[in-house]
Each structure stands twice: as C-alpha cells, then as structure tokens.
Design a protein around this motif. Sequence first.
Motif, PDB file in Angstrom:
ATOM      1  N   TYR A 419       0.865  -1.186   0.000  1.00 26.83           N
ATOM      2  CA  TYR A 419       0.000   0.000   0.000  1.00 26.83           C
ATOM      3  C   TYR A 419       0.899   1.232   0.000  1.00 26.83           C
ATOM      4  O   TYR A 419       1.730   1.402   0.891  1.00 26.83           O
ATOM      5  N   ASP A 421       1.330   5.476  -0.249  1.00 26.49           N
ATOM      6  CA  ASP A 421       0.659   6.767  -0.041  1.00 26.49           C
ATOM      7  C   ASP A 421       1.709   7.868  -0.147  1.00 26.49           C
ATOM      8  O   ASP A 421       2.812   7.754   0.400  1.00 26.49           O
ATOM      9  N   GLU A 465      -3.550   7.275  -2.990  1.00 23.48           N
ATOM     10  CA  GLU A 465      -3.282   5.925  -2.523  1.00 23.48           C
ATOM     11  C   GLU A 465      -3.148   4.968  -3.705  1.00 23.48           C
ATOM     12  O   GLU A 465      -4.011   4.916  -4.582  1.00 23.48           O
ATOM     13  N   VAL A 467      -1.581   0.824  -4.863  1.00 28.10           N
ATOM     14  CA  VAL A 467      -1.214  -0.484  -4.356  1.00 28.10           C
ATOM     15  C   VAL A 467      -0.396  -1.196  -5.420  1.00 28.10           C
ATOM     16  O   VAL A 467      -0.665  -1.055  -6.620  1.00 28.10           O
ATOM     17  N   LEU A 524      -5.662  -6.240   1.693  1.00 28.09           N
ATOM     18  CA  LEU A 524      -5.549  -4.791   1.535  1.00 28.09           C
ATOM     19  C   LEU A 524      -5.729  -4.075   2.870  1.00 28.09           C
ATOM     20  O   LEU A 524      -5.085  -3.053   3.129  1.00 28.09           O
ATOM     21  N   ASP A 528      -3.044  -1.575   4.577  1.00 28.53           N
ATOM     22  CA  ASP A 528      -3.432  -0.218   4.971  1.00 28.53           C
ATOM     23  C   ASP A 528      -3.044   0.052   6.428  1.00 28.53           C
ATOM     24  O   ASP A 528      -2.588   1.143   6.775  1.00 28.53           O
TER      25      ASP A 528
END
Length: 816
Positions: A419, A421, A465, A467, A524, A528
């Motif tokens: 993940y 960011d 965001e 992935v 996921l 996160d």
Amino acid sequence: MPEPPRSPEEWDADDPPTATQTPAGGGRRRWVMAACAIVVLGLAGSVTAALLWRSSVSARERQSFQTSAANVSGSLDTLLRRDTDFVRSVRAVLTLQPNLSASDANRWFAMLEDHQGQPAGFGALIVKSVPAAQLAAFQARRNADPAFRAFVGGQVESIAPSGSSRYCLLSGGSADIRITAGVAPLLQGDWCDPASLIGGYKLHGTTRAQFTQAITDDGQFGAYLITGFGTGTLILETAVYRTGMPLASVAQRRAAVLGWVIGSFDISSLLESALGGDHDLAVTLYHANPGMGLELIGHTGPATGAGALTGEATLPIDGTWIVKMSGASVASGPTAEVQGLFVLIAGTVATLLLAALVLVLARSREHAMGMVREKTGQLRHQALHDALTGLPNRVLAVDRVEQMLARARRRQLPVAALYVDIDGFKDVNDSFGHAAGDELLRIVGRRLESVVRGGDTAARLGGDEFVVLVEGSTLDAGAEIVAERLLEVLRQPYDMNGEIGRELSVTASVGIAFGLRASADELLRDADIALYEAKAAGRNRYMLFQSEMQTAVQDRLTVQMELSEALQTRALFLLYQPTFDLQSETVIGVEALIRWRHPTRGVLAPAQFIPLAEMSGLIAPIGRWVLQEACRQAATWHAQGETLGMSVNVSARQLESDELIDDVRAALTDSGLTPAALTLEITESALMRDPEGTAARLRLLKELGVRIAIDDFGTGYSSLAYLSQFPADAVKIDRSFIGGIAASKRSTALIHTLVQLGKALEIETLAEGIEDQLQLDTLQRERCDHGQGFLFSRPLDVGAVEAFLKRPQRSASGVT
C-alpha cells in the motif's frame, strides 16, 4: 469479471439470415433513403459539433490563460514576499539596534543575506533621522567609520546646518554596494530637504521628501521604479520606528521615526522569474503607494493586440501590489475558428463516407459490428482503469488480488500487497492547485509502472493511494526489497516546471501485507494498517504488517471512546507546576498540566492521549474544560490571598477556530478571574501554520486582557518579521537549549541571543526544564526573567501547591 468480447463468428451466430428475400429495387430505395437521412443528420451534427468544438477550444484557451496567470501571480507574490521580508528583516535589525553603525550594518547584512538565501537584488541603504542637535556628532561618528568610508568610495561629505530641526542622512548599506564617486556626494545630502537633488527627485509630481514623509505617516511600504544603465531597479522603502513608542496616529509616527530602509532589487529578473519561461504572457506590475495612487513598477512580455485575453489580480502579500496580465488568445496552433472548421470538414467527410458505406451492405454490417466491439472494449477498459493515471482502479485491483490469492493457494506462491501513499500530497494540492496535484499523481503512476515486473500489478485505489501487487519470483529477495525500490524511485525529484515552474520533491510511505489471507479485503486492510504505522513512525519508510498492529488499531479506537467518556466522568485532572522569578527565586505563578487517570493504565501524560484528541476532534471540549478548571482554581487561590498567574497550553487545533475566543471569555466570566492573571501558551510551530489568521485571533484574545506566551521558542521556523506581528507578552525558551548549557557553548550563546531579543522587544523570557544549579546560575547571569523545572518543583496537585506556598522559604534553594 465482465464478459469477454465475442468473436465475429459468435456475433453472426446470433443473427442468422432470414429465408425471405426482399426485392432488389425496394431494398435499394430504402438504403438510398437511409443514406440521405444520414447525410442530413450528419451535416446537422457536424455543424453542431463544430460550434461546440470551437466553444470548447475557446474555453480551454481561457482556462489555460487563467491557470498561467494564477501561476505567475503566485510566483510574483512569493518573490515579492521574499524581497519585502528582506527589507523587514533590515528594519527589525535597525529597530533592535537604533545606533547601528556602518560596520555593524555590514555584519548584519552578511548574516541576513546568508540566512535568506541571497535574495536577488542590489542591496539596501539605511537612512537615519538625525535631530539638529546631534548633526555634527552623527556626521563625525559616521564619517570616521571605515566601513562607511569604504561604502561611499572614500568620498565623505558633510552638510552644514540649514536651520531644520531634523535631517535625513545616509548611514550605511549592504557591503556589496559600492557608490561611485559622482553619486556619493548626492546620497550624503539631506534626503528630506526639498531643495536638494535627492529631495527634489520627482516621482510623478511628488518630491522625494514628500514620498518619504508619506510612507512615514502611513507606516506601510512604498515602492517605485528607477531606470538607468540599461536596467530597471525596484525600490522598496519603509520607515523604522523606535521600539516602545506609540504609533497609532500620524503625529506619533512622525515623532517615533528612527530612519528608513531603502532596498533595491532587479525588477527584470523578478518578472522573468515569475514568468518561469512563459513568454506568451505580458505582465505589468503596479504598487499602490500611500496617498499617491498606483505606481508602475515594471512590464515584461510581448505586446498583444485585439482579441487578447486579459486579467488583473491583487497579490495577497499585503493588498498593495496589482498585477495585470494579457496574452494572445491562442498560445500555439490553429485558432478556435479554424479548429471548428476542421471539425466541420471532418464531420462532413465522415458523413459522406458513412452514407457511402451504408450503400455497401456487406461491408457496412461488418464495419458496424467492429465499431460495437471497439466501443465495448473501451467501456470495459474505462470501467476497470483509473481515468487520471491509466492504472487499474480499485475494482480491478481487488479482482486481481483475489486471482493472486487463488493462484497462491494452488501453487504455494508467495504474495504481497504494498500500500503506497504520497507524504504531504494535501500540501501540494493546497499550495500549487489541483492541476499540479493531478500531474504529480500521473508521474507517480508512470514510475510505479516502470518498477513492477510483468505479471505484477500497480493500481490506483483513489486519491493519493496506490497499491502494488507482487507474487512469485518478484518476492525472491523479500517484499522489503520491493518496498525500498518503490521508495527510492518515488523520492526522486519530480519535473513540475509546466505546473509550478520548478522541480518538486516528495516522499512516500509503504505498508506491506505479506502472505495468504482469506480474502482480498483482508490483504488490503492489513497493508493499509501497516501504512498507517509507517506514517506514524515518521513517513518516508515502509512497515511490514504484524498481527499486533491490528490490536493497536483496535486499542486506538478503544482509547478514543474511553477519552470521550473521561470528559464526562471527570477522569481528567490538572496538576500545577510552579513558575519562579529567577532573580528572587520566588513563586510568581503556575502552569496547568492535564493528566488522565485511566481505569486500567494508571495516570497518563498528555503525550499519550492529546495527539489522539487532536486527531479525533476531542481537543476542543478538553481544551474548554482545562480553561474553565484552571481559571476556577486560580480565582480560588486569589480569593485566599495567593495572587498567582495561571498558564494554560492551547493546541494548534484550538487556535484554528474562533471558538477559542468564546471559550476564554466564558472561562474568565464564569470564574471571575482577572484576565491579566491568565496566560495562554502557544507553541511556535502552531503560530506558523497560518501566521495571518493566528495573528488576528491573538489580537482578539489580547483585547480580552489575557497574556500570550510563545512556547518552545527557538525550535520553530518563525522570523523576526513574523515575530513582530504576534502580540506576545512572553517567550518560553525550549528545554533543549537549557539542557545543553553544560555541554554546548552554542546553547549558551543561543540563550543569550533569545534573552536579549526579548529585552529588545520588551517581551518577558521564561526558561523551562531547569534541572541543576549550573543551568540556574547561567540563566541568572544572562538576566532571564522567569523559569520552571524540577530544580524548583515537579508538577503538584492543588493541596501540594498550597502546602508549597505555605513554606517559610519560597525560593528555589534546596528544592528538589
């Protein structure tokens, strides 16, 4: 998953030919009529499309111009802030040291230019207001200064008394300015004498002396343009007033004037830097001088004629700078009318071709089916991919996670979800606009695609965001190696010259979930959670999911609910740490410190729950309760004859809302506490989050009569110019400087500087974290006003404070 597209054979199988055949003539007429209808409708549609296209192109041109104009305005605002901040800093130096000599000025200019990154300009001059009685002494002292003599090239001139009560004389300037021999005598004259060449210089009908008087009376910046020697020079001038003098009226400002600072900057370089290579814009800059209207400062860019797009904006720096921009209606390429004509021609040609194709029955059907298949594929792609970056979207990413997990179960393959960011992406959007944010996301998407191997997936889940899904051989070296490669490629500078005029550097945080899960949502979710921990640990790093992280998330939610209940059950309480006058070592007040008596974890310090309160929004009711409780207790002590000051910490979130003013007013009214006995402590970093809005709220708080203290002073990034905007009564020197007294001469030097700065600005200084006698001796020697720390007393409850106050000796001696 959507149904895969069918082959042409499958389409044909659905539509077998009928056994009944229509006559050739009737069928031909129907197709001819259909072709004619297509021509009529197609031409009408082409005309409509051409008009809409022309309108769309014109709108895009206007939008492009507005975006470029906004970027140039923002750049101009930043550059002018830089230059005005330089002049403000020189003014602050002259305010702190009214008798600054030319030699002292050289040293200050060297430090200011080094601190502010060498602002693009020609330097600055200092002109002082000299009473007639001090004229001879001032000129003798100035002319004897080697730095001044070097500054004017050895051409030292003096003026004789002319009967004026006050003279305006050159005192010094930037070390890198050298005045030529022909100009030196002129600059050394009386700047305020209308009869002198300096004073008689006409500025749109206004003499130099009148201009100086106007900015002195108004207290604002003045600006004008000087041309010569093949270049244009922007002159910024501001008056310097004596510290501590009232400045509410024109008469008071005239009486308090100490001198003037005149900064000079290259206007051509400034405008070119603001344009950032966009030479299709013409920019004209004006400044509203006090009482004189708009003054043309500079112009650059191509001349534009009829049909040009124009715009005007007032720069937010202080409302006195006006920028007007114009540009050609089209930056490059054909005009909107020509493009509309192209669309019309293309539509007409397409219509005729379609009509011809309709007449060819066999090929028309095949062509139509092909178009259906193409459009179906496009819609399928659009439904499963992100429109901005072209990467798979959340729907497709979840499906691929499920497929990846299914393969892993069958083949025993290692799998991982990373993940990603972007750190500080909201700041990019807020600072440079959504267009710059979108471009940054597009670049991030391309970089992620360049890193992943074939068979792996990079997807955008939404916002900033992303992935990355990896499996098999990609994980041979471990998911951590993949994360490090992602962080490395994402921290490389981003070419944003087209959006913000320069490169941009950002970092990213990565959360890794490794191994099989029951579903895609679980994998996921765990990634996160790991991402959250990576951001909490400081960003620009990766974290691998551990099972205890899930427990930590649940714990945070539990603590948040318990904190909400603690407000209602009065599980929160205050301790009070005494504050001392360092010279007499006597108690002068206390600081209220919040604690939480948790039912299972014991007493918790603020660092263990205040960040959670700020994040959840509970800080507002908690801060309101602290104000009410602290004011009530202070009022109780006052009624008992103990006139102690009460200090209360205010968080950055509280300072962002006008509700703080109402909370303080209510706490004072309900308790009956004298406003002057309440001090609000605000961290330096909180002040700088929104300097203008913060300064306005602090002024409203000062109107209530309370005191303002800047906490953790010296650890933030405020400047002298900003510090002068805040109505502070005291500054608290951060404990990191106090703790370094024994180990670092630099800490002692910084303490000396901060104390002297406080005295120059008539602000009290308070040292926090005093723990040994050496620190106390040093602070007393530096004449620091107040202090607190474990050397004096630890935080106490109400009963312990009252017992402490009743001791025969209240000094710090012997207190541990």
